[in-house]
Design an enzyme around this catalytic site. Structure first.
Site, PDB file in Angstrom:
ATOM      1  CD1 TRP A 310      29.132  -6.613  11.510  1.00  0.00           C
ATOM      2  CD2 TRP A 310      28.549  -6.698  13.656  1.00  0.00           C
ATOM      3  NE1 TRP A 310      28.229  -7.824  11.846  1.00  0.00           N
ATOM      4  CE2 TRP A 310      28.054  -7.719  13.144  1.00  0.00           C
ATOM      5  CE3 TRP A 310      28.341  -6.400  14.982  1.00  0.00           C
ATOM      6  CZ2 TRP A 310      27.237  -8.786  13.803  1.00  0.00           C
ATOM      7  CZ3 TRP A 310      27.580  -7.319  15.770  1.00  0.00           C
ATOM      8  CH2 TRP A 310      26.911  -8.588  15.210  1.00  0.00           C
ATOM      9  CB  CYS A 311      27.129  -4.614   9.187  1.00  0.00           C
ATOM     10  SG  CYS A 311      25.843  -4.704   7.920  1.00  0.00           S
ATOM     11  CB  ILE A 312      26.450   0.017   7.029  1.00  0.00           C
ATOM     12  CG1 ILE A 312      26.306   1.254   6.342  1.00  0.00           C
ATOM     13  CG2 ILE A 312      25.816   0.412   8.538  1.00  0.00           C
ATOM     14  CD1 ILE A 312      25.240   2.033   6.260  1.00  0.00           C
TER      15      ILE A 312
END
Length: 577
Positions: A310-312
Site C-alpha cells: 500500500w502507498c509508499i
C-alpha cells in the site's frame, strides 16, 4: 501546562482570550509555526502584485466587481432580500439557521464569501509559473479557510449560543481541551483514550516470529481448518502504521484475508529515532522486504509467495521486484499495489510542497534533525483538507468545548511515524523531484540498476477515484511500466476510505475490466461498474495464485523462527509523542 491564574475571569476578556489561544493552534497546524502559512501567503501575493503592475486591468476590474457585490449585499440587507449562493448554502460550516436568519450573521457570512471569491479569482488569474501559481492558489485558500468567521468565538453564533446555554462552561471546557492539545503538540481528532492497541484496535490474533532493526514480522493465526500453501506477505506504508489494515474486526483487511484461508504475514516497520538516521532506501528493500520474503518462505516452506502493498509500501515493493528481476529471483509469484505511485509525474495535491526550492529546504532540515518528523508529515497531509482536518476540530474542541468522538481511522491518523533522513531524502529527490523510478536503469538499488519493465509477474492495481495523495491516473501509469498480466481496478472514495471498504458493509462500488493500453481515460470509459467492495473482486483474483489447500499450521513460526511476542508487537507501539 499554562498557569490557570493567567486566564481572565471577565466574560468578554475570557472570550477574547479564547479567540487568541485558539488561533495559536496554527503552531500545530504548520510545521514551521503559525507564521509560516501567512508568510507563504504574503510571499505569493507579493509576487502577484509585482506582476500585476505590468497590467493592472485585472486588478481594477476585480476590485470594481467586489465593490459592486458589496453594495448589492448592503442593499439586500436593508431590503430583507437573500443573496445567498448555492455554494454558500452547501458549505457545512454555515449550516446553523442563524447564518441565514440573523441579518448580522448573514452579512458576516456573505461578506466573507465575497472576500474569499475576490482573493480566489485574483489568485487563479495570476498567470504565474506553474509552481508559483499552485502555491499562490493553495496558500490563498489556506488563508481564506483560517480567516473564516466560524473559527472565532465572537463571529460564530453557534459558539455564542452554546456559551449562553451552558453559562460559559462550554468555553471553559474548550480552553481545557486547547491546553491539553498544546501539551500533546497536535490537534485531537478523536477520543484517543477509547483505543488500546491489541485490545480493541489491531486485534487480529497473531505472533511476531522475526525482528531486526527494520521491522517485526507478524504471522497471523489461521481461522480456517485448511489454508493455502502459498502465503501472503503484506507490505504496509512506513508513513503511519500497519494497523490501518487491521483496525477492528468488522473492517480489518488482515482478518478478511485470514478468513479466506490465506496464511498471512505482515511487516510492522520500526518507528525510527535519530539513531536510525542512516537507514536508506536500500535498507528498506534488502533488510526490509527481501528479508521478510525469505523468512516467510522458510516458515511456510514455500518457494513462492504473494505480496500485497500500500502507498509508499508499494513503491518499496516495486523497487524490490525490480531488484529481484535483475537477480533472477522468482520468489514473489504475484504483487498487489494499493494506491501506489511508481510514476511520480502527477504527485497529486502534495505537489504544492514539492519543488526544488522547497525540497532543498526540507532536506536540509531533515539532515540537521536526522529524521523527517512524523508531526511534519501529518501537518502536510492535514493541510490538504484543512477545513475537515483542522478547523472543524478547532471549532468543536476549543470554541464549543466538545470532545471528539472515537473513530478508529482518525486514531490511526494521529499515530504518526518518523522517516530516517537518508531514506526520506532519497525518496523525495529520486521519486518526486527526479522521477527516476520510471527510467530504465535510472536508479541503482542494492547494487542493481533497476527497470520496472523487468517485472513480469501478475500484478493487481487498486486505485481510488478521489485519491488526492496518489491520483488514480498517476497510479494507472504503473500498468504501462510492468510487463506481466495486469489487472487494474478503480474503487470509489479516497486514499484510505476507498481501500478500507469491507465486504460485510456492502458499500460503495468499483470499476473493473477496462481496456488497458490506451490510457487511463479510455480504461474508465470501457470499464464496468460493480456495486460493493473491491475486496471480493481481489479475492477471486488471488485465489488461483495461492496454491492448494493443506491443514492449517498448529503453531506460528518454525524451529528457526520461533514466537517472540503476541501481535501487534512492540514496534507498532512506539509513538512519536
Amino acid at each position: 501546562m499554562e498557569n490557570n491564574s493567567n486566564i481572565p475571569t471577565n466574560p468578554q476578556e475570557f472570550i477574547n482570550y479564547l479567540n487568541q489561544e485558539s488561533q495559536k493552534v496554527l503552531a500545530m497546524y504548520s510545521s514551521a509555526g503559525s507564521e509560516d502559512i501567512f508568510k507563504q501567503f504574503s510571499q505569493s501575493w507579493t509576487e502577484l502584485a509585482a506582476k500585476s503592475f505590468e497590467d493592472p486591468t485585472a486588478w481594477v476590474k476585480a476590485m470594481a466587481d467586489y465593490q459592486q457585490a458589496q453594495f448589492n449585499l448592503w442593499q439586500n440587507l436593508l431590503t430583507g432580500k437573500s443573496s445567498e449562493q448555492e455554494e454558500v448554502k452547501a458549505d457545512r460550516r454555515f449550516a446553523a439557521e442563524e447564518w441565514s436568519q440573523n441579518p448580522v450573521f448573514s452579512y458576516i457570512k456573505e461578506s466573507y464569501f465575497l472576500s474569499s471569491k475576490l482573493l480566489n479569482d485574483m489568485a487563479s488569474n495570476a498567470n504565474l509559473g506553474d509552481n508559483e501559481q499552485r502555491k499562490l492558489e493553495f496558500y490563498t485558500q489556506q488563508y481564506i479557510d483560517a480567516m473564516s468567521p466560524t473559527n472565532f468565538a465572537m463571529t460564530n453564533p453557534e459558539v455564542m449560543q452554546q456559551a449562553l446555554e451552558t453559562n460559559g462552561q462550554s468555553l471553559v471546557d474548550g480552553l481545557k481541551n486547547l491546553l491539553s492539545d498544546f501539551e500533546k503538540g497536535r490537534i485531537s481528532m478523536t477520543d484517543e483514550s477509547a483505543f488500546t492497541l491489541g485490545e480493541n484496535i489491531a486485534t487480529t490474533k497473531g505472533t511476531v516470529v522475526f525482528e531486526n532493526e527494520m521491522l517485526q514480522l507478524i504471522q497471523y493465526t489461521p481461522t480456517t481448518d485448511k489454508v493455502f500453501t502459498r502465503p501472503t506477505l503484506i507490505v504496509p506504508p512506513c508513513i503511519n502504521k500497519f494497523y490501518i489494515m487491521d483496525l477492528q474486526e468488522h473492517n480489518s483487511y488482515v482478518k478478511y484475508c485470514v478468513d479466506q484461508g490465506q496464511t498471512v504475514f505482515l511487516i510492522s516497520w520500526l518507528n525510527p529515532t535519530i539513531d536510525q538516521r542512516d537507514l536508506n532506501w536500500d535498507n528498506y528493500v534488502e533488510d526490509g522486504v527481501l528479508k521478510a520474503v525469505s523468512t516467510v518462505k522458510e516458515i511456510a516452506d514455500s518457494s513462492k509467495i504473494n505480496c500485497v502493498s500500500w502507498c509508499i509500501g508499494g513503491t518499496i515493493l516495486a523497487s524490490t521486484l525490480a531488484v529481484m528481476a535483475k537477480r533472477k529471483d522468482e520468489s514473489i509469484a504475484s504483487a498487489t499495489f494499493l494506491t501506489t505511485l511508481t510514476d511520480f509525474t502527477d504527485p497529486g495535491d502534495l505537489r504544492v510542497f514539492i519543488d526544488e526550492q522547497q525540497v532543498q529546504q526540507i532536506t536540509q532540515k531533515v539532515d540537521e534533525d536526522g529524521l523527517l518528523k512524523g508531526r511534519s508529515l501529518a501537518t502536510a497531509f492535514n493541510m490538504l483538507r484543512s477545513n475537515d482536518l483542522v478547523w472543524s476540530y478547532v471549532v468543536n474542541n476549543y470554541l464549543k468545548g466538545q470532545n471528539p468522538a472515537p473513530f478508529d481511522i482518525l486514531y490511526w491518523n494521529s499515530d504518526s511515524t518518523n522517516l530516517p533522513a537518508s531514506m526520506y531524502n532519497f525518496y523525495i529527490n529520486n521519486m518526486y523531484i527526479g522521477n527516476k523510478l520510471v527510467e530504465p536503469d535510472g536508479l541503482t538499488i542494492c547494487g542493481e540498476k533497476i527497470d520496472l519493465r523487468d517485472i513480469k509477474i501478475p500484478v493487481y492495481f487498486l486505485s481510488t477515484i478521489d485519491d488526492h495523495i496518489a491520483p488514480w491516473k498517476g497510479t494507472f501509469a504503473g500498468t504501462e511500466l510492468m510487463q506481466g498480466n495486469i489487472e487494474f481496478v478503480l474503487g470509489a472514495s479516497g486514499h484510505v476510505a476507498g481501500v478500507i471498504n469491507p465486504v460485510s458493509k456492502n458499500r460503495r462500488h468499483y470499476w473493473c475490466n477496462g481496456e488497458l493500453g490506451n490510457g487511463a481515460d479510455h480504461w474508465l470509459e470501457s470499464a464496468n461498474r460493480e456495486e460493493g467492495s473491491w475486496w471480493s473482486h481481489w479475492n477471486k483474483w488471488i485465489k488461483p495464485k495461492a496454491g492448494k489447500k493443506i491443514d492449517a499450521p498448529a503453531t506460528p513460526g518454525n524451529s528457526t523462527h520461533q514466537a517472540i511476542e503476541p501481535a501487534p508487537g512492540r514496534y507498532v507501539s512506539i509513538r512519536v509523542d
